[in-house]
Design a protein around this motif. Structure first.
Motif, PDB file in Angstrom:
ATOM      1  N   ARG A 179       0.847  -1.191   0.000  1.00  0.00           N
ATOM      2  CA  ARG A 179       0.000   0.000   0.000  1.00  0.00           C
ATOM      3  C   ARG A 179       0.884   1.244   0.000  1.00  0.00           C
ATOM      4  NH1 ARG A 179      -2.865   2.981   4.167  1.00  0.00           N
ATOM      5  NH2 ARG A 179      -2.114   1.490   5.722  1.00  0.00           N
ATOM      6  N   ILE A 180       0.643   2.137  -0.931  1.00  0.00           N
ATOM      7  CA  ILE A 180       1.375   3.402  -0.993  1.00  0.00           C
ATOM      8  C   ILE A 180       0.733   4.354   0.004  1.00  0.00           C
ATOM      9  CG2 ILE A 180       2.236   5.248  -2.469  1.00  0.00           C
ATOM     10  CD1 ILE A 180       3.108   2.405  -3.271  1.00  0.00           C
ATOM     11  N   VAL A 181       1.480   4.712   1.034  1.00  0.00           N
ATOM     12  CA  VAL A 181       0.913   5.567   2.084  1.00  0.00           C
ATOM     13  C   VAL A 181       1.281   7.034   1.908  1.00  0.00           C
ATOM     14  CG1 VAL A 181       0.799   3.702   3.771  1.00  0.00           C
ATOM     15  CG2 VAL A 181       2.861   5.107   3.633  1.00  0.00           C
ATOM     16  N   ALA A 182       2.301   7.306   1.096  1.00  0.00           N
ATOM     17  CA  ALA A 182       2.707   8.701   0.907  1.00  0.00           C
ATOM     18  C   ALA A 182       3.632   8.819  -0.293  1.00  0.00           C
ATOM     19  CB  ALA A 182       3.415   9.240   2.155  1.00  0.00           C
ATOM     20  N   GLU A 183       3.669  10.024  -0.864  1.00  0.00           N
ATOM     21  CA  GLU A 183       4.615  10.360  -1.923  1.00  0.00           C
ATOM     22  C   GLU A 183       5.305  11.667  -1.557  1.00  0.00           C
ATOM     23  OE1 GLU A 183       3.190  10.235  -5.936  1.00  0.00           O
ATOM     24  OE2 GLU A 183       1.875   8.514  -5.556  1.00  0.00           O
ATOM     25  N   ALA A 184       6.508  11.847  -2.060  1.00  0.00           N
ATOM     26  CA  ALA A 184       7.270  13.063  -1.780  1.00  0.00           C
ATOM     27  C   ALA A 184       8.086  13.426  -3.010  1.00  0.00           C
ATOM     28  CB  ALA A 184       8.180  12.854  -0.574  1.00  0.00           C
ATOM     29  N   GLN A 185       8.381  14.721  -3.154  1.00  0.00           N
ATOM     30  CA  GLN A 185       9.166  15.154  -4.301  1.00  0.00           C
ATOM     31  C   GLN A 185      10.509  15.753  -3.901  1.00  0.00           C
ATOM     32  OE1 GLN A 185       6.986  18.089  -6.506  1.00  0.00           O
ATOM     33  NE2 GLN A 185       6.482  19.314  -4.685  1.00  0.00           N
ATOM     34  N   ALA A 244       7.101  12.761   5.729  1.00  0.00           N
ATOM     35  CA  ALA A 244       6.114  11.717   5.451  1.00  0.00           C
ATOM     36  C   ALA A 244       6.355  10.502   6.332  1.00  0.00           C
ATOM     37  CB  ALA A 244       6.157  11.328   3.978  1.00  0.00           C
ATOM     38  N   CYS A 245       7.634  10.159   6.542  1.00  0.00           N
ATOM     39  CA  CYS A 245       7.962   9.017   7.399  1.00  0.00           C
ATOM     40  C   CYS A 245       7.631   9.308   8.862  1.00  0.00           C
ATOM     41  CB  CYS A 245       9.439   8.650   7.249  1.00  0.00           C
ATOM     42  SG  CYS A 245       9.833   7.808   5.702  1.00  0.00           S
ATOM     43  N   ARG A 246       7.645  10.569   9.237  1.00  0.00           N
ATOM     44  CA  ARG A 246       7.245  10.934  10.594  1.00  0.00           C
ATOM     45  C   ARG A 246       5.729  10.879  10.743  1.00  0.00           C
ATOM     46  NH1 ARG A 246      10.886  16.351  11.967  1.00  0.00           N
ATOM     47  NH2 ARG A 246      12.869  15.286  12.342  1.00  0.00           N
ATOM     48  N   ALA A 247       5.032  11.253   9.676  1.00  0.00           N
ATOM     49  CA  ALA A 247       3.573  11.357   9.741  1.00  0.00           C
ATOM     50  C   ALA A 247       2.871  10.025   9.526  1.00  0.00           C
ATOM     51  CB  ALA A 247       3.077  12.369   8.705  1.00  0.00           C
ATOM     52  N   HIS A 248       3.527   9.092   8.823  1.00  0.00           N
ATOM     53  CA  HIS A 248       2.906   7.816   8.497  1.00  0.00           C
ATOM     54  C   HIS A 248       3.822   6.668   8.915  1.00  0.00           C
ATOM     55  CE1 HIS A 248       0.064   9.957   5.827  1.00  0.00           C
ATOM     56  NE2 HIS A 248       1.121  10.655   5.424  1.00  0.00           N
ATOM     57  N   PRO A 249       3.251   5.544   9.330  1.00  0.00           N
ATOM     58  CA  PRO A 249       4.090   4.357   9.538  1.00  0.00           C
ATOM     59  C   PRO A 249       4.518   3.817   8.179  1.00  0.00           C
ATOM     60  CG  PRO A 249       1.778   3.820   9.902  1.00  0.00           C
ATOM     61  CD  PRO A 249       1.842   5.303   9.689  1.00  0.00           C
ATOM     62  N   VAL A 250       5.809   3.896   7.881  1.00  0.00           N
ATOM     63  CA  VAL A 250       6.339   3.484   6.577  1.00  0.00           C
ATOM     64  C   VAL A 250       7.292   2.307   6.774  1.00  0.00           C
ATOM     65  CG1 VAL A 250       7.734   4.179   4.589  1.00  0.00           C
ATOM     66  CG2 VAL A 250       6.125   5.808   5.613  1.00  0.00           C
ATOM     67  N   PRO A 303      15.837  16.851  -4.949  1.00  0.00           N
ATOM     68  CA  PRO A 303      16.195  18.062  -4.194  1.00  0.00           C
ATOM     69  C   PRO A 303      16.281  17.788  -2.695  1.00  0.00           C
ATOM     70  CG  PRO A 303      14.563  18.567  -5.864  1.00  0.00           C
ATOM     71  CD  PRO A 303      14.703  17.076  -5.854  1.00  0.00           C
ATOM     72  N   GLY A 304      17.319  18.350  -2.080  1.00  0.00           N
ATOM     73  CA  GLY A 304      17.532  18.124  -0.661  1.00  0.00           C
ATOM     74  C   GLY A 304      18.409  16.930  -0.381  1.00  0.00           C
ATOM     75  N   ASP A 305      18.692  16.123  -1.415  1.00  0.00           N
ATOM     76  CA  ASP A 305      19.609  14.979  -1.327  1.00  0.00           C
ATOM     77  C   ASP A 305      18.963  13.758  -0.682  1.00  0.00           C
ATOM     78  OD1 ASP A 305      21.795  13.331  -1.390  1.00  0.00           O
ATOM     79  OD2 ASP A 305      22.893  14.382   0.178  1.00  0.00           O
ATOM     80  N   GLY A 306      18.785  12.707  -1.459  1.00  0.00           N
ATOM     81  CA  GLY A 306      18.192  11.481  -0.954  1.00  0.00           C
ATOM     82  C   GLY A 306      18.979  10.843   0.162  1.00  0.00           C
ATOM     83  N   ILE A 307      20.298  11.004   0.139  1.00  0.00           N
ATOM     84  CA  ILE A 307      21.122  10.392   1.181  1.00  0.00           C
ATOM     85  C   ILE A 307      20.932  11.125   2.509  1.00  0.00           C
ATOM     86  CG2 ILE A 307      23.470   9.777   1.872  1.00  0.00           C
ATOM     87  CD1 ILE A 307      24.148   9.558  -1.089  1.00  0.00           C
ATOM     88  N   THR A 308      20.741  12.438   2.436  1.00  0.00           N
ATOM     89  CA  THR A 308      20.415  13.190   3.652  1.00  0.00           C
ATOM     90  C   THR A 308      19.109  12.679   4.235  1.00  0.00           C
ATOM     91  OG1 THR A 308      21.549  15.175   2.864  1.00  0.00           O
ATOM     92  CG2 THR A 308      19.884  15.475   4.570  1.00  0.00           C
ATOM     93  N   ALA A 309      18.171  12.357   3.369  1.00  0.00           N
ATOM     94  CA  ALA A 309      16.890  11.811   3.824  1.00  0.00           C
ATOM     95  C   ALA A 309      17.090  10.481   4.530  1.00  0.00           C
ATOM     96  CB  ALA A 309      15.933  11.653   2.641  1.00  0.00           C
ATOM     97  N   VAL A 310      18.005   9.650   4.020  1.00  0.00           N
ATOM     98  CA  VAL A 310      18.287   8.359   4.655  1.00  0.00           C
ATOM     99  C   VAL A 310      18.724   8.571   6.101  1.00  0.00           C
ATOM    100  CG1 VAL A 310      19.811   6.347   4.682  1.00  0.00           C
ATOM    101  CG2 VAL A 310      18.857   7.140   2.527  1.00  0.00           C
ATOM    102  N   ALA A 311      19.650   9.496   6.294  1.00  0.00           N
ATOM    103  CA  ALA A 311      20.170   9.757   7.632  1.00  0.00           C
ATOM    104  C   ALA A 311      19.076  10.241   8.574  1.00  0.00           C
ATOM    105  CB  ALA A 311      21.300  10.782   7.555  1.00  0.00           C
ATOM    106  N   GLU A 312      18.216  11.132   8.089  1.00  0.00           N
ATOM    107  CA  GLU A 312      17.142  11.669   8.929  1.00  0.00           C
ATOM    108  C   GLU A 312      16.090  10.605   9.234  1.00  0.00           C
ATOM    109  OE1 GLU A 312      16.777  14.754  10.404  1.00  0.00           O
ATOM    110  OE2 GLU A 312      18.895  14.822   9.862  1.00  0.00           O
ATOM    111  N   ILE A 313      15.782   9.790   8.232  1.00  0.00           N
ATOM    112  CA  ILE A 313      14.795   8.725   8.439  1.00  0.00           C
ATOM    113  C   ILE A 313      15.333   7.706   9.441  1.00  0.00           C
ATOM    114  CG2 ILE A 313      13.671   6.751   7.324  1.00  0.00           C
ATOM    115  CD1 ILE A 313      13.406   8.550   4.816  1.00  0.00           C
ATOM    116  N   ALA A 314      16.618   7.382   9.326  1.00  0.00           N
ATOM    117  CA  ALA A 314      17.226   6.447  10.271  1.00  0.00           C
ATOM    118  C   ALA A 314      17.166   6.997  11.695  1.00  0.00           C
ATOM    119  CB  ALA A 314      18.672   6.170   9.873  1.00  0.00           C
ATOM    120  N   ARG A 315      17.275   8.310  11.826  1.00  0.00           N
ATOM    121  CA  ARG A 315      17.275   8.948  13.146  1.00  0.00           C
ATOM    122  C   ARG A 315      15.868   9.003  13.748  1.00  0.00           C
ATOM    123  NH1 ARG A 315      19.484  13.334  11.687  1.00  0.00           N
ATOM    124  NH2 ARG A 315      21.606  12.601  12.083  1.00  0.00           N
TER     125      ARG A 315
END
Length: 214
Positions: free
Chosen positions: A28-34, A42-48, A58-70
């Motif tokens: 199930r697709i629970v969220a999309e982001a650009q 989105a990962c904070r707002a939804h159980p992903v 934009p904003g760097d996908g790898i930066t997103a990895v670090a924040e999501i991991a945190r």
């Protein structure tokens, strides 16, 4: 149910991925982001369970990895890349990405990759793995270093690591080695500790670097 986030700055790419994954009943697709910021929020707002992240959005996908991991440690972050640039993939690996897929991955392989990622299995596009191993070898992180890192593994752990490097699931490894899945999980946990790998993806790459698949 596997809950998925799709993050890519190209609307057409997001739509294509969504249409493919919607063919799998348990996805199930629970969220999309650009961009990276939207992905993290989105990962904070939804159980992903699985976040598919474009490396170059934009904003760097790898930066997103670090924040999501945190902030969302249960989420498995899988990078999407067009070319598998070695330095970029290396940086993502060190950050803790759970896998790498090329954007031309076929529909069945994409669905299977999401299932594997949700189960904690490594998700590695063969082309990306090969380029990453070659790059690290050229950068001085070659076979000698990898061989030293696996020196303390038992024969059974080496066998598990070798099959892990081929992308097999726990159940498939267990069947090949005539072990229980619980024993395989225990071996993998020991391998990660002994080799100082963050996750199964790093262990799989280490198997290639050490020549276990040659």
């Amino acid at each position: 149910m596997i809950r998925v986030l799709i993050a890519d700055d190209e609307a057409l790419m997001r739509t294509g991925i969504r249409l493919i994954l919607e063919n799998a009943d348990e996805v199930r697709i629970v969220a999309e982001a650009q961009n990276a910021h939207e992905a993290v929020e989105a990962c904070r707002a939804h159980p992903v369970d699985v976040a598919l992240l474009d490396i170059r959005m934009p904003g760097d996908g790898i930066t997103a990895v670090a924040e999501i991991a945190r902030h969302s440690p249960r989420t498995r972050a899988v990078m999407l890349t067009a070319f598998g640039e070695e330095a970029t993939v290396t940086r993502a690996l060190r950050t803790g990405a759970h896998g790498y897929l090329l954007k031309d991955t076929g529909p069945r392989d994409l669905i299977d990759a999401v299932r594997r990622a949700a189960a904690g299995e490594p998700v590695l596009a063969p082309q990306v793995t090969r380029q990453l191993v070659d790059f690290r070898a050229r950068s001085g992180h070659g076979r000698d270093v990898a061989t030293r890192r696996i020196a303390d593994l038992t024969p059974a752990e080496r066998d598990v690591l070798r099959l892990l490097g081929t992308g097999l699931s726990n159940a498939e490894i267990a069947a090949r080695l005539h072990l229980s899945t619980g024993t395989v999980k225990a071996h993998i946990s020991s391998i990660l500790t002994r080799t100082d790998c963050i996750n199964r993806v790093q262990a799989a790459v280490l198997a290639h670097e050490a020549g276990l698949l040659d």
